[in-house]
Design a protein around this motif. Sequence first.
Motif, PDB file in Angstrom:
ATOM      1  N   LEU A  92     -13.353 -60.478  46.079  1.00 60.46           N
ATOM      2  CA  LEU A  92     -13.218 -60.997  44.741  1.00 60.46           C
ATOM      3  C   LEU A  92     -13.004 -59.784  43.958  1.00 60.46           C
ATOM      4  N   ILE A 133     -18.850 -63.334  39.928  1.00 61.82           N
ATOM      5  CA  ILE A 133     -18.736 -62.950  41.328  1.00 61.82           C
ATOM      6  C   ILE A 133     -20.101 -63.330  42.136  1.00 61.82           C
ATOM      7  N   TYR A 136     -20.829 -66.971  42.200  1.00 61.63           N
ATOM      8  CA  TYR A 136     -19.947 -67.519  43.384  1.00 61.63           C
ATOM      9  C   TYR A 136     -20.239 -67.511  44.817  1.00 61.63           C
ATOM     10  N   GLU A 141     -19.700 -71.215  48.853  1.00 65.83           N
ATOM     11  CA  GLU A 141     -18.175 -71.562  48.688  1.00 65.83           C
ATOM     12  C   GLU A 141     -17.170 -70.595  49.601  1.00 65.83           C
ATOM     13  N   PRO A 142     -17.554 -69.259  49.180  1.00 69.59           N
ATOM     14  CA  PRO A 142     -16.298 -68.324  49.815  1.00 69.59           C
ATOM     15  C   PRO A 142     -16.343 -68.014  51.089  1.00 69.59           C
ATOM     16  N   SER A 148     -11.814 -65.371  50.073  1.00 65.09           N
ATOM     17  CA  SER A 148     -12.952 -65.353  49.773  1.00 65.09           C
ATOM     18  C   SER A 148     -13.147 -66.588  48.518  1.00 65.09           C
ATOM     19  N   TYR A 149     -12.142 -67.249  48.575  1.00 66.55           N
ATOM     20  CA  TYR A 149     -12.170 -68.403  47.321  1.00 66.55           C
ATOM     21  C   TYR A 149     -11.575 -69.801  47.651  1.00 66.55           C
ATOM     22  N   GLY A 155     -14.066 -71.998  42.746  1.00 67.45           N
ATOM     23  CA  GLY A 155     -13.155 -71.041  42.701  1.00 67.45           C
ATOM     24  C   GLY A 155     -11.902 -71.191  41.769  1.00 67.45           C
TER      25      GLY A 155
END
Length: 200
Positions: A92, A133, A136, A141-142, A148-149, A155
């Motif tokens: 990210l 970052i 998140y 989620e990633p 990674s999103y 994201g």
Amino acid sequence: MGSIILASASPRRSELLEQIGVEFSVQPAHIDETPRSAEMPGDYVERLAREKALAVAVDFPGKLVLGSDTSVILENAILGKPADEHEARSILAELSGTTHQVMTAIALAQDGHCESRLVTTEVSFRSLSPAEIAAYVATGEPMDKAGSYGIQGLGGIFVQELKGSYSAVVGLPLQETAVLLANAGCPVWKYWPSSRESQS
């Protein structure tokens, strides 16, 4: 249209197929996803989609099998799913403030025959702070997503601009999928319910 099989366990791909009215069953493919030496990203993504579709089609004669693959590409390097939270944060940070490509291929196989399409979408991220970052990545989620999103999830707030197919970034290019099914004799619109039928 029960003769269609999705060779993917991705809930996002299932949701997109349902969105366009396709009836299908799910049979995930199990293939080696290691890139070949000097393989270009587009070739890699399309090869995996085809191999997934063909691998499942072998066990289901006569059925139409959809295979798909998505990769995030930054400066010609493939960014796959992160191995852990540290790698997710690193990916990210790399994407922050840059424009990358999301390549998604869709393949339709039946009895050894396979047709495929490759779709490339340009996605620009705004600059991301280390704090957001970290927040998140902490959501989890990633962790199962290329690059990674998830654009359809939390994201989505990172995306400043998108040029191309939104559905392809989510995991399945709807327009190209519909064309492949129509070419195979299964136009999706033939199976849409009529409002007149529901009122009778």
